[in-house]
Design an enzyme around this catalytic site. Structure first.
Site, PDB file in Angstrom:
ATOM      1  N   LYS A 132     -19.236  17.076   7.560  1.00 41.70           N
ATOM      2  CA  LYS A 132     -17.907  17.122   8.388  1.00 41.70           C
ATOM      3  C   LYS A 132     -17.585  16.117   9.130  1.00 41.70           C
ATOM      4  O   LYS A 132     -16.733  15.692   9.343  1.00 41.70           O
ATOM      5  CB  LYS A 132     -18.478  18.465   9.577  1.00 41.70           C
ATOM      6  N   SER A 170       0.913  -1.094   0.010  1.00 38.51           N
ATOM      7  CA  SER A 170      -0.071  -0.197   0.081  1.00 38.51           C
ATOM      8  C   SER A 170       0.938   1.455   0.121  1.00 38.51           C
ATOM      9  O   SER A 170       1.666   1.682  -0.961  1.00 38.51           O
ATOM     10  CB  SER A 170      -1.013  -0.006   1.053  1.00 38.51           C
TER      11      SER A 170
END
Length: 260
Positions: free
Chosen positions: A165, A113
């Site tokens: 948010k 990754s």
């Protein structure tokens, strides 16, 4: 020297010492013929990529003195981790390439990754046969304690400004809309990761390799994720006659409490 003293004859040892004296004399007479340097960088990352700050200082040191005749070997070992941390790590190594200094990334054990995100910016990638390469994927996970809180008659209050948010939360009640937004964010990050690899490894079939899978070194070679199969140790031995090799490291000063 210890190996030579134990395995060679006295005549052979005398000849080696004679040759070494001759080499030293020749180097003093012609300093311009000094071999180019190979700077070795070792990066062993964790999930938060906390080592990137030290990496930045090492890269600064290399760029302040290296020339285009030199080269850098970056030995990378990492299971991956946070996107922003490893993205910065990749940017730090990219500075070496942008300066025109050849950069080779060596993967002896694992560059998964974020580890591969860093390695793929190099001009050349070498890998041990059974090193883990990839995966080009993104994962996000967290537990949710909302049902447990309800069973204990505990309320959880969260105030936000802006629709997105906060999406998934550990303590609040998650909705399908929250999950959909989080999935969109993960997909967007994955696309950026794919673009990053595709730009730096133009010979890679990005749709074939960006499945979240990992491969061993020999398999990664067939997929053009790496350029050669060898270890970093062998690579250094192969270049010992053509380059002067230096390990560049940065160590933070620690107090007694930290050392304990």
């Amino acid at each position: 020297r210890m190996m030579e003293e134990k395995t060679l004859t006295k005549d052979q040892l005398k000849q080696i010492k004679k040759d070494q004296k001759s080499d030293k004399k020749e180097n003093k007479q012609n300093k311009k013929s000094a071999k180019p340097r190979m700077f070795v960088i070792r990066f062993k990352g964790d999930m938060q990529a906390n080592q990137v700050s030290s990496l930045a200082k090492v890269v600064n040191a290399v760029l302040l003195c290296a020339s285009k005749e030199d080269q850098v070997l970056a030995c990378i070992e990492s299971p991956g981790g946070c996107v922003h941390g490893y993205g910065l790590g990749a940017s730090q190594l990219k500075r070496i390439v942008d300066a025109g200094i050849p950069l080779t990334a060596a993967i002896d054990k694992v560059a998964a990754s974020g580890g591969y995100m860093m390695a793929c910016v190099a001009n050349t990638i070498i890998s041990a046969p059974f090193a883990i390469i990839g995966s080009i994927g993104v994962v996000a996970q967290l537990p949710n304690f909302n049902r447990w809180l309800k069973s204990k008659n505990i309320d959880f209050e969260q105030l936000t400004a802006g629709d997105y948010k906060r999406t998934l939360t550990m303590f609040g009640e998650n909705t399908d809309a929250d999950r959909e937004k989080m999935q969109d964010d993960i997909n967007e990050t994955h696309e950026l990761f794919k673009q990053h690899v595709a730009i730096n490894r133009v010979t890679v079939d990005i749709d074939k390799v960006a499945t979240g899978e990992h491969w061993y070194g020999t398999q990664a070679l067939e997929l053009n994720l790496v350029d050669g199969i060898t270890t970093s140790d062998q690579y250094l031995l192969d270049h010992r006659k053509t380059h002067r090799v230096f390990l560049i490291d940065h160590k933070e000063k620690t107090n007694l409490k930290q050392r304990l």
